[in-house]
Design an enzyme around this catalytic site. Sequence first.
Site, PDB file in Angstrom:
ATOM      1  N   ILE A  24       0.875  -1.189   0.000  1.00  0.00           N
ATOM      2  CA  ILE A  24       0.000   0.000   0.000  1.00  0.00           C
ATOM      3  C   ILE A  24       0.905   1.230   0.000  1.00  0.00           C
ATOM      4  O   ILE A  24       1.717   1.385   0.916  1.00  0.00           O
ATOM      5  CB  ILE A  24      -0.864   0.065   1.297  1.00  0.00           C
ATOM      6  CG1 ILE A  24      -1.509  -1.288   1.609  1.00  0.00           C
ATOM      7  CG2 ILE A  24      -1.898   1.176   1.210  1.00  0.00           C
ATOM      8  CD1 ILE A  24      -1.930  -1.428   3.072  1.00  0.00           C
ATOM      9  N   HIS A  25       0.807   2.075  -1.035  1.00  0.00           N
ATOM     10  CA  HIS A  25       1.602   3.305  -0.983  1.00  0.00           C
ATOM     11  C   HIS A  25       0.954   4.514  -1.659  1.00  0.00           C
ATOM     12  O   HIS A  25       1.439   5.627  -1.522  1.00  0.00           O
ATOM     13  CB  HIS A  25       2.992   3.082  -1.580  1.00  0.00           C
ATOM     14  CG  HIS A  25       3.019   3.129  -3.079  1.00  0.00           C
ATOM     15  ND1 HIS A  25       2.618   2.086  -3.858  1.00  0.00           N
ATOM     16  CD2 HIS A  25       3.390   4.114  -3.934  1.00  0.00           C
ATOM     17  CE1 HIS A  25       2.743   2.417  -5.130  1.00  0.00           C
ATOM     18  NE2 HIS A  25       3.204   3.646  -5.219  1.00  0.00           N
ATOM     19  N   ARG A  26      -0.153   4.323  -2.398  1.00  0.00           N
ATOM     20  CA  ARG A  26      -0.776   5.461  -3.094  1.00  0.00           C
ATOM     21  C   ARG A  26      -1.274   6.488  -2.089  1.00  0.00           C
ATOM     22  O   ARG A  26      -1.939   6.104  -1.106  1.00  0.00           O
ATOM     23  CB  ARG A  26      -2.002   5.013  -3.885  1.00  0.00           C
ATOM     24  CG  ARG A  26      -1.700   4.120  -5.000  1.00  0.00           C
ATOM     25  CD  ARG A  26      -1.694   4.835  -6.338  1.00  0.00           C
ATOM     26  NE  ARG A  26      -0.886   4.037  -7.200  1.00  0.00           N
ATOM     27  CZ  ARG A  26       0.062   4.495  -8.011  1.00  0.00           C
ATOM     28  NH1 ARG A  26       0.280   5.782  -8.110  1.00  0.00           N
ATOM     29  NH2 ARG A  26       0.772   3.688  -8.741  1.00  0.00           N
TER      30      ARG A  26
END
Length: 383
Positions: A218-220
């Site tokens: 998860i990085h957005r």
Amino acid sequence: MIKLLTIIGARPQIIKAAALSRAIESGFKQEVAEVILHTGQHYDDSMSEVFFREMQIPQPEYNLKIGSASHGSQTGQMIGGIEEVILKEKPDGMVVYGDTNSTLAGALAAAKLHIPVIHIEAGLRSFNKQMPEEINRIACDHVSTLLFSPTLTGVKNLEEEGIVHHENEKLSFDSQGVYHNGDVMYDNTLFFRQIALSNSPILKNLGLENKAYILATIHRPSNTDVTENLAGILRAIDRVSREKKIEMILPLHPRTLAILKRDESRDSMEVIQANKLIRIIPAVSFLDMIRLEAGACLLLTDSGGVQKEAWFMEKPVVVLREETEWVEIIEAGNGVLTGPDPEKIISASLKYLDAPPQNYPPIFGDGKAAHRILEILTTVNWQ
Ligand code: UD1
């Protein structure tokens, strides 16, 4: 001899550039000289240096060390620095990858100095202009001279924006050539998969050998920077792992790790800490990531690259976004778009765990995309 200036800056570009550098070294050394410039967008060892060590990428001749800043300031500083290097090196063409701020900065700096821009991974669209990457892609494609698209959807998107190919046109700053050539990331996966399977210690280190697990990234900003979205994704991860009694491995981008340590993430941290099956680890190297992907039974991700690697590894993927540039994966039924909605994430995950899809046709090329790009670059009619 053609001189190319390659711009890298963010983790996925460093990985993509490895394929072209490798292909130059193995078959085009007499015809192509490559100078690499790192903008410094990613600077943590786990986001940058580790890939150079592991993937035999030549060290960049230039590092602008720009680091983190607001989008405008980061991109602006990069343009200034890249411009100086272009004036010094006088390249015949500028190679940019993907859709990050480093891509946009390289494309604008080159275009303003009338250096042909060669965009690798052209034509991809999410049709969501809230994403900084969408702005970067559109702007970059429109100032590019040679556009290499990994998918037919990309070629079609370019056509719809009026970017069309005129066969045999002399390459000039004003012409545009569009090529459908496969995906350099697939080249990399094929090249490094075997090495990762034999050399990566990650499964042993995490005690995952012969164990079933799900891999999630998860990085957005749309997922990390909205507290309830991050909390929703983590709640879903918790539920799936409890229901299926399955380990969840989360190698996290430094941005996500930092957000989890903040006060507003307290509820999410409690969920994670109460479930021993959830393991959060720092971002991992490419070989370790490939190894983790190869061993996982399902992937959950908001990364464009990991969606494709799931396909390359023949694993189903739950895409933690509302839309994707890699529509082929969704259309084939091997991926589901869930956004951060916990119910959608849970039902898609359970569906794939119970009945994993079996067919993964070769829509991303044959693993020779970089070679083909160089064939075109060395035969195209440069003026
Ligand atoms: C960038 C790309 C994104 C890509 C991602 C891959 C843009 C607009 N986005 O997003 O398309 O999917 O890289 O990783 O270019 N940070 C660190 N250490 C680092 C790098 C970043 O701690 O080495 C933190 C900083 O707090 C920084 C934040 O991450 O402010 C955002 O970094 P940035 O490079 O601007 O964008 P990414 O989110 O990594």
